[in-house]
Design a protein around this motif. Sequence first.
Motif, short mmCIF file in Angstrom:
data_model
loop_
_atom_site.label_atom_id
_atom_site.label_comp_id
_atom_site.label_asym_id
_atom_site.label_seq_id
_atom_site.Cartn_x
_atom_site.Cartn_y
_atom_site.Cartn_z
N THR A 87 4.44 -8.79 79.36
CA THR A 87 4.03 -8.51 80.74
C THR A 87 2.69 -9.17 81.08
N LEU A 88 1.73 -9.04 80.19
CA LEU A 88 0.38 -9.52 80.47
C LEU A 88 0.17 -10.98 80.06
N LYS A 89 0.86 -11.42 79.02
CA LYS A 89 0.70 -12.80 78.56
C LYS A 89 1.61 -13.76 79.31
N GLY A 176 -12.49 5.16 79.33
CA GLY A 176 -11.84 5.82 80.47
C GLY A 176 -12.34 5.29 81.80
N LEU A 177 -13.65 5.06 81.87
CA LEU A 177 -14.23 4.49 83.09
C LEU A 177 -13.66 3.10 83.37
N ARG A 178 -13.52 2.31 82.31
CA ARG A 178 -12.96 0.96 82.48
C ARG A 178 -11.48 1.02 82.89
N ILE A 179 -10.74 1.95 82.29
CA ILE A 179 -9.33 2.10 82.65
C ILE A 179 -9.19 2.44 84.13
N ARG A 180 -10.00 3.39 84.58
CA ARG A 180 -9.93 3.81 85.99
C ARG A 180 -10.39 2.70 86.93
N SER A 181 -11.43 2.00 86.54
CA SER A 181 -11.94 0.93 87.41
C SER A 181 -10.94 -0.22 87.52
N VAL A 182 -10.29 -0.55 86.41
CA VAL A 182 -9.29 -1.61 86.42
C VAL A 182 -8.10 -1.21 87.29
N GLY A 183 -7.70 0.05 87.21
CA GLY A 183 -6.58 0.53 88.01
C GLY A 183 -6.89 0.59 89.49
N GLU A 184 -8.13 0.94 89.83
CA GLU A 184 -8.50 1.10 91.24
C GLU A 184 -8.85 -0.23 91.91
N ALA A 188 -12.99 -6.12 91.21
CA ALA A 188 -14.36 -5.61 91.10
C ALA A 188 -14.72 -5.37 89.64
N ALA A 189 -13.76 -4.85 88.86
CA ALA A 189 -14.01 -4.62 87.43
C ALA A 189 -14.28 -5.93 86.70
N GLN A 190 -13.50 -6.94 87.04
CA GLN A 190 -13.67 -8.24 86.39
C GLN A 190 -14.99 -8.90 86.78
N SER A 191 -15.44 -8.62 87.99
CA SER A 191 -16.68 -9.23 88.46
C SER A 191 -17.91 -8.72 87.71
N VAL A 196 -9.87 -7.28 82.31
CA VAL A 196 -8.75 -6.52 82.88
C VAL A 196 -7.55 -6.55 81.93
N ILE A 197 -7.23 -7.72 81.38
CA ILE A 197 -6.08 -7.86 80.49
C ILE A 197 -6.26 -7.00 79.24
N LYS A 198 -7.46 -7.03 78.66
CA LYS A 198 -7.73 -6.25 77.45
C LYS A 198 -7.58 -4.75 77.71
N ILE A 199 -8.10 -4.29 78.83
CA ILE A 199 -8.02 -2.86 79.17
C ILE A 199 -6.56 -2.46 79.40
N GLN A 200 -5.80 -3.30 80.07
CA GLN A 200 -4.39 -2.98 80.31
C GLN A 200 -3.58 -3.02 79.02
#
Length: 312
Positions: A87-89, A176-184, A188-191, A196-200
Amino acid sequence: MNSLLNVILTTDFAFSVLRVTTPILFAALGALISNRAGIINIGMEGIMLVSALTGVIVSAYTHSAWVGLLGAVLSGTLIAGILAFFTLKFKTHIILGGVAINMFASGGTVFILYLLSGDKGSSTSLASKVLPSVQIPLLKDIPVLGPILSGHHILTYLSILSVLVVYYLLNRTPLGLRIRSVGENPHAAQSVGVSVIKIQYTALLLSGFFASLGGAYMSMGYLSLFTRDMVAGRGWIAIAAESMGRSTTVGTALTSLLFGAADALSNALQVLKIPAELIATLPYVATVIGLIIYAVSETRKKNKKLKTTATK
């Protein structure tokens, strides 16, 4: 009506609710983690099925239930990792990838079962092990509460503990903060330097971990063997429970308990003179009704927001 109340208003029924909620709760927590990372895991059913079979096979050949549990968890996490990789690769559609995992698991587990046992229906010829149940000192002697809360399978207690662990993970840890930020907001998280890929990847692996615990429970606790397609839609029900729980840990746990109660009720009603085919549909009917109520509620909220915005 009196017969129905006599079935429901018992400590045995309350005990069975917790018992049948366990696999749904594990899978729903897994679905919650992946969904909060912005990548829904549709392959919960397949992951649970593969881990259920692996737990039976590994425990049968190693003569250890704990090694079997480890094998189940590793296999389920591996399947989630494969889903994440494609999915991600390779940018495979997550829905199609999840459906493929489910189809592979349904047919693949029967094939492997036949190779090892010569039976396409169940693993009765394999001397698999079962994880223990736990009697809680002092609590078991308390009237009413004792028969309900004590004597459960060890994975049932682990599922309850997992609710606290997942809540703490998502709300009190940097991961957990990174998971939520990536999802929302992944951009912005990547910036700010979050991969993002690692967290997912991590979220999908954790999702597979929890789903595999639910699968292991099915064949090493709920039953003492593996049977064909034994997960029986619980992976899909878990995804529905996570959606109805509004992607919150407490909400997911409560809706999992609700669907578990519907499943337990379907089992309890078998003692009454009601057609077995009708009873078997009860958990799925409850799921559909729950999703309809959830959809109507969400639609009304969106319409209310639009009206408020238009007024301003």
